[in-house]
Scaffold this motif. Sequence first.
Motif, PDB file in Angstrom:
ATOM      1  N   ALA A 293      86.962  66.129 104.624  1.00 45.13           N
ATOM      2  CA  ALA A 293      88.232  66.847 104.585  1.00 45.13           C
ATOM      3  C   ALA A 293      89.167  66.374 103.481  1.00 45.13           C
ATOM      4  CB  ALA A 293      88.935  66.730 105.939  1.00 45.13           C
ATOM      5  N   LEU A 294      89.068  65.125 103.061  1.00 41.39           N
ATOM      6  CA  LEU A 294      90.012  64.634 102.055  1.00 41.39           C
ATOM      7  C   LEU A 294      89.527  64.871 100.631  1.00 41.39           C
ATOM      8  CD1 LEU A 294      91.482  61.428 103.692  1.00 41.39           C
ATOM      9  CD2 LEU A 294      92.380  63.738 103.659  1.00 41.39           C
ATOM     10  N   ASN A 295      88.348  65.442 100.501  1.00 39.61           N
ATOM     11  CA  ASN A 295      87.857  65.957  99.215  1.00 39.61           C
ATOM     12  C   ASN A 295      87.783  64.910  98.100  1.00 39.61           C
ATOM     13  OD1 ASN A 295      86.751  68.227  98.107  1.00 39.61           O
ATOM     14  ND2 ASN A 295      88.641  68.853  97.092  1.00 39.61           N
TER      15      ASN A 295
ATOM     16  N   ILE B 246      86.169  61.407  90.309  1.00 40.71           N
ATOM     17  CA  ILE B 246      85.503  61.946  91.484  1.00 40.71           C
ATOM     18  C   ILE B 246      84.358  62.853  91.025  1.00 40.71           C
ATOM     19  CG2 ILE B 246      85.818  63.351  93.568  1.00 40.71           C
ATOM     20  CD1 ILE B 246      88.792  62.473  93.514  1.00 40.71           C
TER      21      ILE B 246
ATOM     22  N   ILE C 221      89.692  62.020  97.631  1.00 39.86           N
ATOM     23  CA  ILE C 221      90.810  61.074  97.479  1.00 39.86           C
ATOM     24  C   ILE C 221      90.483  59.792  98.228  1.00 39.86           C
ATOM     25  CG2 ILE C 221      93.127  60.590  98.350  1.00 39.86           C
ATOM     26  CD1 ILE C 221      93.592  62.126  96.075  1.00 39.86           C
ATOM     27  N   ASP C 222      89.899  59.950  99.401  1.00 43.91           N
ATOM     28  CA  ASP C 222      89.533  58.770 100.188  1.00 43.91           C
ATOM     29  C   ASP C 222      88.508  57.913  99.455  1.00 43.91           C
ATOM     30  OD1 ASP C 222      87.771  60.911 100.504  1.00 43.91           O
ATOM     31  OD2 ASP C 222      87.606  60.746 102.670  1.00 43.91           O
TER      32      ASP C 222
ATOM     33  N   SER D 110      83.211  63.650  96.379  1.00 43.32           N
ATOM     34  CA  SER D 110      84.056  64.491  97.244  1.00 43.32           C
ATOM     35  C   SER D 110      83.203  65.017  98.386  1.00 43.32           C
ATOM     36  CB  SER D 110      84.645  65.650  96.444  1.00 43.32           C
ATOM     37  OG  SER D 110      83.639  66.540  96.057  1.00 43.32           O
TER      38      SER D 110
ATOM     39  N   MET E  60      83.802  59.633 101.252  1.00 42.27           N
ATOM     40  CA  MET E  60      84.693  59.180 102.337  1.00 42.27           C
ATOM     41  C   MET E  60      85.147  57.717 102.139  1.00 42.27           C
ATOM     42  SD  MET E  60      82.972  61.287 105.525  1.00 42.27           S
ATOM     43  CE  MET E  60      84.295  60.946 106.682  1.00 42.27           C
TER      44      MET E  60
ATOM     45  N   LEU F  64      87.895  57.904  96.227  1.00 43.01           N
ATOM     46  CA  LEU F  64      88.498  57.342  95.011  1.00 43.01           C
ATOM     47  C   LEU F  64      89.245  56.052  95.339  1.00 43.01           C
ATOM     48  CD1 LEU F  64      89.405  57.324  92.067  1.00 43.01           C
ATOM     49  CD2 LEU F  64      91.206  58.932  92.652  1.00 43.01           C
ATOM     50  N   TYR F  65      90.140  56.107  96.338  1.00 46.83           N
ATOM     51  CA  TYR F  65      90.920  54.906  96.681  1.00 46.83           C
ATOM     52  C   TYR F  65      90.012  53.781  97.172  1.00 46.83           C
ATOM     53  CZ  TYR F  65      95.133  57.852  96.524  1.00 46.83           C
ATOM     54  OH  TYR F  65      96.159  58.688  96.146  1.00 46.83           O
ATOM     55  N   SER F  66      88.991  54.137  97.974  1.00 45.57           N
ATOM     56  CA  SER F  66      88.098  53.114  98.530  1.00 45.57           C
ATOM     57  C   SER F  66      87.272  52.442  97.446  1.00 45.57           C
ATOM     58  CB  SER F  66      87.138  53.746  99.546  1.00 45.57           C
ATOM     59  OG  SER F  66      87.844  54.352 100.599  1.00 45.57           O
TER      60      SER F  66
END
Lengths: 163, 163, 163, 163, 163, 163, 163, 163
Positions: G94-96, G118, G98-99, G91, G69, G101-103
């Motif tokens: 709900a965002l699996n 990920i 992506i959240d 992962s 997350m 990764l960006y964070s």
Amino acid sequence: MPEKPVVAVIMGSQNDYEKVEPGISLLRDFGVSTQVRILSAHRTPDEVKRFVQQGEKQGIKVFICAAGMAAHLAGVVASHTTRPVIGIPISSGALNGIDSLYSTVMMPPGIPVATVAINGSQNAAYLALEIIQDSFPEVAQKLKDQRKKMVKKVLEADKAIQK
Amino acid sequence: MPEKPVVAVIMGSQNDYEKVEPGISLLRDFGVSTQVRILSAHRTPDEVKRFVQQGEKQGIKVFICAAGMAAHLAGVVASHTTRPVIGIPISSGALNGIDSLYSTVMMPPGIPVATVAINGSQNAAYLALEIIQDSFPEVAQKLKDQRKKMVKKVLEADKAIQK
Amino acid sequence: MPEKPVVAVIMGSQNDYEKVEPGISLLRDFGVSTQVRILSAHRTPDEVKRFVQQGEKQGIKVFICAAGMAAHLAGVVASHTTRPVIGIPISSGALNGIDSLYSTVMMPPGIPVATVAINGSQNAAYLALEIIQDSFPEVAQKLKDQRKKMVKKVLEADKAIQK
Amino acid sequence: MPEKPVVAVIMGSQNDYEKVEPGISLLRDFGVSTQVRILSAHRTPDEVKRFVQQGEKQGIKVFICAAGMAAHLAGVVASHTTRPVIGIPISSGALNGIDSLYSTVMMPPGIPVATVAINGSQNAAYLALEIIQDSFPEVAQKLKDQRKKMVKKVLEADKAIQK
Amino acid sequence: MPEKPVVAVIMGSQNDYEKVEPGISLLRDFGVSTQVRILSAHRTPDEVKRFVQQGEKQGIKVFICAAGMAAHLAGVVASHTTRPVIGIPISSGALNGIDSLYSTVMMPPGIPVATVAINGSQNAAYLALEIIQDSFPEVAQKLKDQRKKMVKKVLEADKAIQK
Amino acid sequence: MPEKPVVAVIMGSQNDYEKVEPGISLLRDFGVSTQVRILSAHRTPDEVKRFVQQGEKQGIKVFICAAGMAAHLAGVVASHTTRPVIGIPISSGALNGIDSLYSTVMMPPGIPVATVAINGSQNAAYLALEIIQDSFPEVAQKLKDQRKKMVKKVLEADKAIQK
Amino acid sequence: MPEKPVVAVIMGSQNDYEKVEPGISLLRDFGVSTQVRILSAHRTPDEVKRFVQQGEKQGIKVFICAAGMAAHLAGVVASHTTRPVIGIPISSGALNGIDSLYSTVMMPPGIPVATVAINGSQNAAYLALEIIQDSFPEVAQKLKDQRKKMVKKVLEADKAIQK
Amino acid sequence: MPEKPVVAVIMGSQNDYEKVEPGISLLRDFGVSTQVRILSAHRTPDEVKRFVQQGEKQGIKVFICAAGMAAHLAGVVASHTTRPVIGIPISSGALNGIDSLYSTVMMPPGIPVATVAINGSQNAAYLALEIIQDSFPEVAQKLKDQRKKMVKKVLEADKAIQK
């Protein structure tokens, strides 16, 4: 703490209940009288307005709104009150909650919605508790205790893994 | 065609006007009496409701709604009428229209919004025209003529480039 | 209401049937004669054109098109008619419907597609009903009744949860 | 090489010309007779069909199609021919090419489109040249020479930066 | 058709086989001699280079490359040949193929990769067949026959649903 | 510190220089001998391999690779060495760096690339410095000094804004 | 190799263990003493700080941090040390991924996090091994051996499929 | 209202000031004593902790945190207090705020951050005002007045456009 509801939890559909339940439980564990409603921004707009305006008068201090897809519920509730409104985007449908996240958080200036994570009903409850703590000092203390419990739980898991 | 408004174009903010204007022009070019309003789903929810319910009674056949970010306008309008509602997601803010697209198109079952492309005000107008054509046969004919003009315009550009 | 088809529902593949069925049922519940076809924009482009042009002449008032992935079906149908075309993006394949949503909704000026939510066949049907209501007044009344039923259903769920 | 066109470059709109031009130039630098057309999948579907079917008969070996937004052009062209079709997604509108990329590349089984990068007209041309090289051996040799030039150009830039 | 391989299908990992198999079957159904390899752009870069350069000399006309995640295989193969290279992005891992799609299709100018849909092995095969049809006229005929079969199959499904 | 290069910075294209320059400056400010190269994974694969293998033998301890779009450079470099490889995704083209981020970070097991933020050349340099600090203790001390400078800079800005 | 820990693996929650385990196993297969901790950036920030600062003094050379997350763990660890920090986005939710990764990857200048794919715990381990190889030459040799094993494994799979 | 600060606005970098300023102005227009700080979660973690813990003791009721990219500031602040924390994701860098939105809103259970729109500093301020209104009744009244002003402003724009 008063017996009449202090926090309202509104969900857009019966199907959201399972994802919202952990937040409701948490509020009740903290002894906060919580009113739970199923009201749809699109199907029952008049009922939403009536409930929000009456609720505000009768002492609801925070509105928690959970909805999926084009999740307008929190925004519509916020349009009828100046009490804090917390939005829980629910993952449902093909976009898995990205749609409800954007629909909830990207509010235009003037009508804020305090958005938590997708399906983040527990944090919605914690946020509500943090907001009402000045009115109910016992909540303030319980929040600090709860943090300590969290620390303890992490440290126990940490110990367990080191064996 | 009647002098009283047949199509309503509502935008959520003055800033959306430039992007909505091509659709308004098109409706007027077709001779369709069009009522243009600035009404915010969040700031003026009561005014939105009043306008939609009165508008429906006074003969508005289609509502076109343009809004950016967490674009709830079309959904809120649709919650007050069973007339067709067309939503134009407007690109504004950091997400550049993805937020308004999802907020407009991902409506839950029962309350439809006919969504067009981001900033697609012309297609919103065309769609409105297609919808009202059974009531106003001159619109039906003009739509067919317009298609022929489009073909001609493409073929002219095609000829020009082949030289 | 006439016995010959008033609404056409075209899907790009047999596999889409399950997701489109709720919309077809709804149209039939409203007593609207509905023609259901499987036609592919890419595999049977000539058949699509023939059906749309004949259908329009024989009284089809609205075309509903459901397709997945690079969903061109609604756009191709719209290119052959000036009747309203409703697009249902279907979630299928790895992108889960984002591809079909963009392929359906982002139409260039001149050829509109009224897009509903991914897998939103019910709203496609409601939208078609809203569009044809001026020609068939019994539909207009049923739409209003249906809204009341929705309100009732939400309020019942609301009552149930408060116990 | 024959004087009649071997490669066709179709773009959906005049506005795409600037982004497609580098590919056209490359084809002409290679001495390949190239027919450039502006034809819209949605506004001129019949003209697209006619051109593709005639073009195929008259010796067009590869069709390059450039389009933006809900980019159906390459798919529609592919539905009318079994010659290789190359799709260039064009960035235009609010989604900046993601929409056209998905609309072009996510084709269902049976009707392939060879997709290159967004605005990748040069690679579309290179790909066309690679495809026709068996029919025109001088192209095969030029492709190898071009690769060597690329290497040389990179190595020169590499030398320059090391100073 | 020659007995020695005309098309090479390279996949980056054994795990991709299931998703690539439909394309391999299709090539074999068309009677095209197909060489299937498992070679990794990252783990066996030298073997990839050797195979591509030898393959090209021995008559491979098209390279089909399937890979997931940061899918570099098609790009690396393309860097060693001027034969057409077709890339199949494979959905694997948390991003479900978006990563492999971008890694495959967004090639810089000069080194093209003809990209098909995520997991689109059938279309990769069709594209390869379209590319080699000038060298093998029986393929050209079979492609046209196959299209007719597709039409027939759709029309049969269409008939079935109308009952 | 040795005079021969300890860190190599490779960029895929001259156009990336401006975005990579801050990282190069930082390495030189730390007194680390840095070799800067322009080499393309796709246009000069053999030169990339040669440079990496020789560089490793001649004492390059870390390779920093910057590339845009389908950014394969870092992965290709990593396939030729077991020295740490740092990837900088560069924003260029229509997808603005999402493509290069995914192409760089989503490496399959066995061949790691240490990825930093899009255009994050400074952090690439810091990471390289952190990696080589055990071999060059003066770097370790400078890293700690630099952190203190950062703190000071933030606190100064903090003071300034409070006035 | 020393008996005291050289690499630390911190995960934000017990639930991440299954996805992190392959990396831990790999480090142990290489004979690297590895300390595994469960510590939360948000619930136990003080414990994180204490562990990182002490760990650095006691010889931890690389910190691997896994979190889902809004994954702040790697960034928070990096804020307390100038040793290399490797981030594994997990992962979950709900965002699996992506959240996370960006964070993890989009760190601002000055505080780098070396991000892997990920759930890419194996590559996190390989990267740590590459980083510590100068201090522990046996690791350097094992890394080269491991690469050869990878090649062998791919070539075996390649042989198997050709039969 | 007290003279000592009631709301703290922390931004991660001087560069965020312009986007945060509208919120600060709003708080001051409401007569709320507001402390503005520049503190970085990554560069000055200790200073962040000290400020939050002291601030809470000295009467700060709400913390507003603005940060870009991997925006950890709000989460880190929330880890040190049980007062409400409001996060403003700032658009900066290549991902234009999606990264900071996810990094701010997707907090794990137990440590909530009340997230507003990307660059939504005004709504952050409104939310803070809604939260403190029970302690400062004059704020409650001003919030209601402000809503009326908003309505008036929209209706004026609405009137203007109808002319």
